[in-house]
Design an enzyme around this catalytic site. Sequence first.
Site, short mmCIF file in Angstrom:
data_model
loop_
_atom_site.label_atom_id
_atom_site.label_comp_id
_atom_site.label_asym_id
_atom_site.label_seq_id
_atom_site.Cartn_x
_atom_site.Cartn_y
_atom_site.Cartn_z
N CYS A 166 -37.09 -20.41 -50.73
CA CYS A 166 -35.96 -19.58 -51.14
C CYS A 166 -34.65 -20.36 -51.22
O CYS A 166 -33.62 -19.80 -51.59
CB CYS A 166 -35.82 -18.40 -50.19
SG CYS A 166 -37.34 -17.41 -50.12
N HIS A 306 -27.11 -15.93 -46.82
CA HIS A 306 -28.51 -15.80 -47.24
C HIS A 306 -29.05 -14.44 -46.82
O HIS A 306 -29.75 -13.78 -47.59
CB HIS A 306 -29.34 -16.92 -46.63
CG HIS A 306 -30.78 -16.90 -47.03
ND1 HIS A 306 -31.20 -17.15 -48.31
CD2 HIS A 306 -31.91 -16.62 -46.32
CE1 HIS A 306 -32.51 -17.05 -48.39
NE2 HIS A 306 -32.97 -16.74 -47.18
N GLU A 317 -28.60 -17.11 -38.93
CA GLU A 317 -27.58 -17.59 -39.87
C GLU A 317 -26.17 -17.38 -39.33
O GLU A 317 -25.32 -18.27 -39.41
CB GLU A 317 -27.73 -16.90 -41.22
CG GLU A 317 -26.69 -17.35 -42.24
CD GLU A 317 -26.86 -16.74 -43.61
OE1 GLU A 317 -26.17 -17.19 -44.54
OE2 GLU A 317 -27.69 -15.81 -43.75
N LYS A 336 -27.78 -9.69 -51.17
CA LYS A 336 -29.20 -9.29 -51.24
C LYS A 336 -29.38 -7.81 -50.87
O LYS A 336 -30.44 -7.24 -51.16
CB LYS A 336 -30.05 -10.16 -50.32
CG LYS A 336 -30.28 -11.58 -50.83
CD LYS A 336 -31.24 -12.33 -49.91
CE LYS A 336 -31.45 -13.76 -50.38
NZ LYS A 336 -30.22 -14.60 -50.18
N HIS A 341 -34.31 -9.82 -52.55
CA HIS A 341 -34.45 -11.26 -52.37
C HIS A 341 -35.20 -11.84 -53.55
O HIS A 341 -36.40 -11.61 -53.71
CB HIS A 341 -35.18 -11.54 -51.06
CG HIS A 341 -35.17 -12.98 -50.65
ND1 HIS A 341 -34.60 -13.97 -51.41
CD2 HIS A 341 -35.69 -13.61 -49.55
CE1 HIS A 341 -34.75 -15.13 -50.81
NE2 HIS A 341 -35.40 -14.93 -49.68
N PHE A 402 -38.65 -20.67 -46.31
CA PHE A 402 -39.82 -20.96 -45.47
C PHE A 402 -40.05 -22.47 -45.46
O PHE A 402 -39.98 -23.14 -46.48
CB PHE A 402 -41.06 -20.27 -46.03
CG PHE A 402 -41.18 -18.81 -45.68
CD1 PHE A 402 -40.18 -18.14 -45.00
CD2 PHE A 402 -42.31 -18.09 -46.06
CE1 PHE A 402 -40.30 -16.79 -44.68
CE2 PHE A 402 -42.44 -16.75 -45.75
CZ PHE A 402 -41.44 -16.09 -45.06
#
Length: 416
Positions: A166, A306, A317, A336, A341, A402
């Site tokens: 991502c 994010h 985060e 988002k 996402h 990831f």
Amino acid sequence: MKRVVITGLGAITPLGNTVESFWANILAGKSGAALLTRFDASKFKTRFGCEVKGFDPEAYMEKKELKKYDLFTQYAIAASDQAIADAGLDFKSMSAEERYEVGVIWASGNGGIGTFEQQLKEYYEGDGTPRFSPFLIPRMIIDIAAGAISIRHGLHGPNYATVSACASSNTALINAFDTIRMGKATMMIAGGSEAGITPSSVGGFNASQALSRRNDDPEGASRPFDRDRDGFVIGEGGGALILEELEHALQRGAKIYAELAGGGMAADAYHLTGTPPDGIGAMLGIQRALKDAGIRPEQVGYVNAHATSTGQGDISELVGIKKVFGDYAVPVSATKSMTGHLLGAAGAVESIITALSVQQGIIPATINTAHPDEALPEGMNLVLGKPLQQSLEYALNNTFGFGGHTASTVFKQYRS
């Protein structure tokens, strides 16, 4: 090093298939989530997502071309065509030597996963005779979108794909930025696209307990930072940015949205899918981006987080942000909450948002966050509910993937 500016934008998203419609819906606080139509999801634990709506690929390419391209490449071609037109470029009128200096770096996390699924389905449901399409491999591989864009426009500059889950398209943006800064191109098309709303993708994310299961309230499901968040909402689409060496842009009289001022990448080095409680990856990526831009934390007026609406991810985060910014309460929002996402395309689409925020002096809001989690770090300045009008000199866009990949980019209000 050379200065790099953004001169064109293009977007295919769950909130609109032009930058104008997409941006208007972002500022209006609309959600792109709804029950899935791409396949029968009635037996899945998650039955909704943020699909692109009303996309007509024949508006961008001839019908006979479509069989060559998976949907993720169709999104890439459409978004890049928009950005090229927005930048006032006509590559056909350029000399070959000029086109030698224009490259493409395009990202995706999953590439042609839809094509791969369909071809295997046809094989296993058939009599076992291999009747695979000759387009299977070029439709499936992730680098093909970058190749297709360069072939379409005769562009001979650096050309490849980035894959960092991502964080993929933010990584593409940083690589394109560096390519121009180092004098290896005058212009780059950078971005990412994803068409990952497929049975295996939704099923796989469900199995890893990453997706929200709020099937009775799709529009309210993506709720970053909220105490009741239960996972991310899967999305799809594509975003393209034209990056250009400043002097080249000025010479041709291009309009300039913003300057790309810095980029930083790091690794959590923690877990395959989880994020570390200490926010180390986020912290390092942000610190490196700010150092690359040559600015102090307190000069940043906005962070597009994010923030996917996952339990530990959102907290990790913000911990990283807090470590970098300290007592300075930088405004933070999570778009988002509206787009869902977009996986490998998230960085590009959110970079468009961040560039427009800097240009227009407005911070989009996070929607759906009614009850901020008490576990969030103290003193965070979350922009909730409605946009915030505020002059911005610098803004930051975060993306994480990831595997522990982190990529952060810094956008600057353009001044001559």
